[in-house]
Enzyme design. Structure first.
Site, PDB file in Angstrom:
ATOM      1  CG  LEU A 144      -1.970  -1.079   1.338  1.00  0.00           C
ATOM      2  CD1 LEU A 144      -2.759  -0.945   2.639  1.00  0.00           C
ATOM      3  CD2 LEU A 144      -2.924  -1.020   0.139  1.00  0.00           C
ATOM      4  CG  ASP A 145       0.361   4.118  -2.983  1.00  0.00           C
ATOM      5  OD1 ASP A 145       1.081   3.231  -3.454  1.00  0.00           O
ATOM      6  OD2 ASP A 145      -0.582   4.662  -3.599  1.00  0.00           O
ATOM      7  CE  LYS A 146       5.654   9.167   3.983  1.00  0.00           C
ATOM      8  NZ  LYS A 146       6.798  10.039   3.717  1.00  0.00           N
TER       9      LYS A 146
ATOM     10  CG  HIS B  27       1.233   4.670  -7.420  1.00  0.00           C
ATOM     11  ND1 HIS B  27       1.382   4.355  -6.099  1.00  0.00           N
ATOM     12  CD2 HIS B  27       2.321   5.413  -7.742  1.00  0.00           C
ATOM     13  CE1 HIS B  27       2.520   4.867  -5.648  1.00  0.00           C
ATOM     14  NE2 HIS B  27       3.113   5.499  -6.611  1.00  0.00           N
TER      15      HIS B  27
ATOM     16  NE  ARG C 289      -2.387   6.767  -3.853  1.00  0.00           N
ATOM     17  CZ  ARG C 289      -2.893   7.364  -2.780  1.00  0.00           C
ATOM     18  NH1 ARG C 289      -3.460   8.543  -2.883  1.00  0.00           N
ATOM     19  NH2 ARG C 289      -2.824   6.784  -1.595  1.00  0.00           N
TER      20      ARG C 289
END
Ligand code: URA
Length: 234
Positions: free
Chosen positions: A103-105, A187, A190
């Site tokens: 998972l992204d930051k 990503h 997004r």
């Protein structure tokens, strides 16, 4: 059966040389007897350290509710990571505890952590198509026609030749939606919304397969049985 000094080092207790000192000092028993040979091959369930059973000798499988601001990479230069939430002994394990996908930051929510490499491969393999559900808020109103575009199996991300697998979009309000993906491109959520003219403002993974993160407070985890996804070796 694993070598006693290697076993203690791999489970994050201490270095291999310190493990030898522990054995010499009489801190370790095997089948109730004080161990005297740190090179002996032992059955991990028969080993006690200071009278206590070993810490998860067969492996770890955790469901973490990832908070914002932490990365899934182990690289220190990428900033604070999710492993910093775990007890120090677990952070020293070898094989190391790692995330199942990333998972992204700036994404929160359900993240699996494990030291069972075959499980990581199984759950991240495109073959297995594990559904993952993301809840997103965006900066502009979403059009209902997006539901069909994401579901079409022909939706292309910028710079990619292979269209996205059909994805299920559920509109919760004009600027909030749930998106179910069966793949995990870089990503992806997004980028799918960006391709459609909306910037994701918040992103939270609510579900991974049958698992939900509802009852796990952010920054904490619950343990899952190692065979939760079927039997898996090391
Ligand atoms: N898609 C994203 O864009 N970010 C994540 O963290 C997960 C899926």
């Amino acid at each position: 059966m694993r070598r006693l000094d290697q076993l203690l080092a791999n489970l994050g207790y201490c270095s291999r040389s310190a493990a030898r000192d522990w054995v010499k000092a009489g801190a370790v028993t095997v089948r109730g007897e004080e161990a005297d040979d740190f090179g002996a091959r032992v059955n991990e369930v028969e080993v006690l350290v200071d009278g206590q059973p070993l810490d998860h000798p067969a492996g770890l499988l955790l469901l973490l509710n990832k908070p914002l601001g932490l990365v899934c990479s182990h690289e220190a230069r990428e900033g604070p990571n999710v492993y910093s939430l775990l007890p120090e002994r677990w952070r020293r394990r070898n094989p190391q505890v790692t995330s199942v996908g990333r998972l992204d930051k700036d994404t929160s929510g359900l993240l699996l952590l494990t030291d069972l490499a075959p499980l990581v491969h199984r759950l991240t393999s495109p073959k297995h198509k594990v559904p993952k559900v993301y809840r997103a808020t965006v900066d502009s109103d979403l059009k209902t026609e997006l539901v069909a575009r994401f579901a079409s199996g022909t939706f292309l991300l910028e710079g990619e030749k292979e269209p996205c697998a059909p994805a299920e979009l559920t509109l919760l309000s004009p600027r909030e939606a749930e998106l179910t993906l069966t793949e995990g491109r870089f990503h992806q959520v997004r980028r799918m919304f960006a391709e459609s003219g909306a910037t994701v403002l918040t992103l939270h993974r609510v579900r991974f397969g049958e698992l939900t993160v509802d009852e796990v407070p952010p920054g904490t985890w619950r343990e899952l049985p190692l065979n939760f996804f079927g039997s898996v070796g090391r």
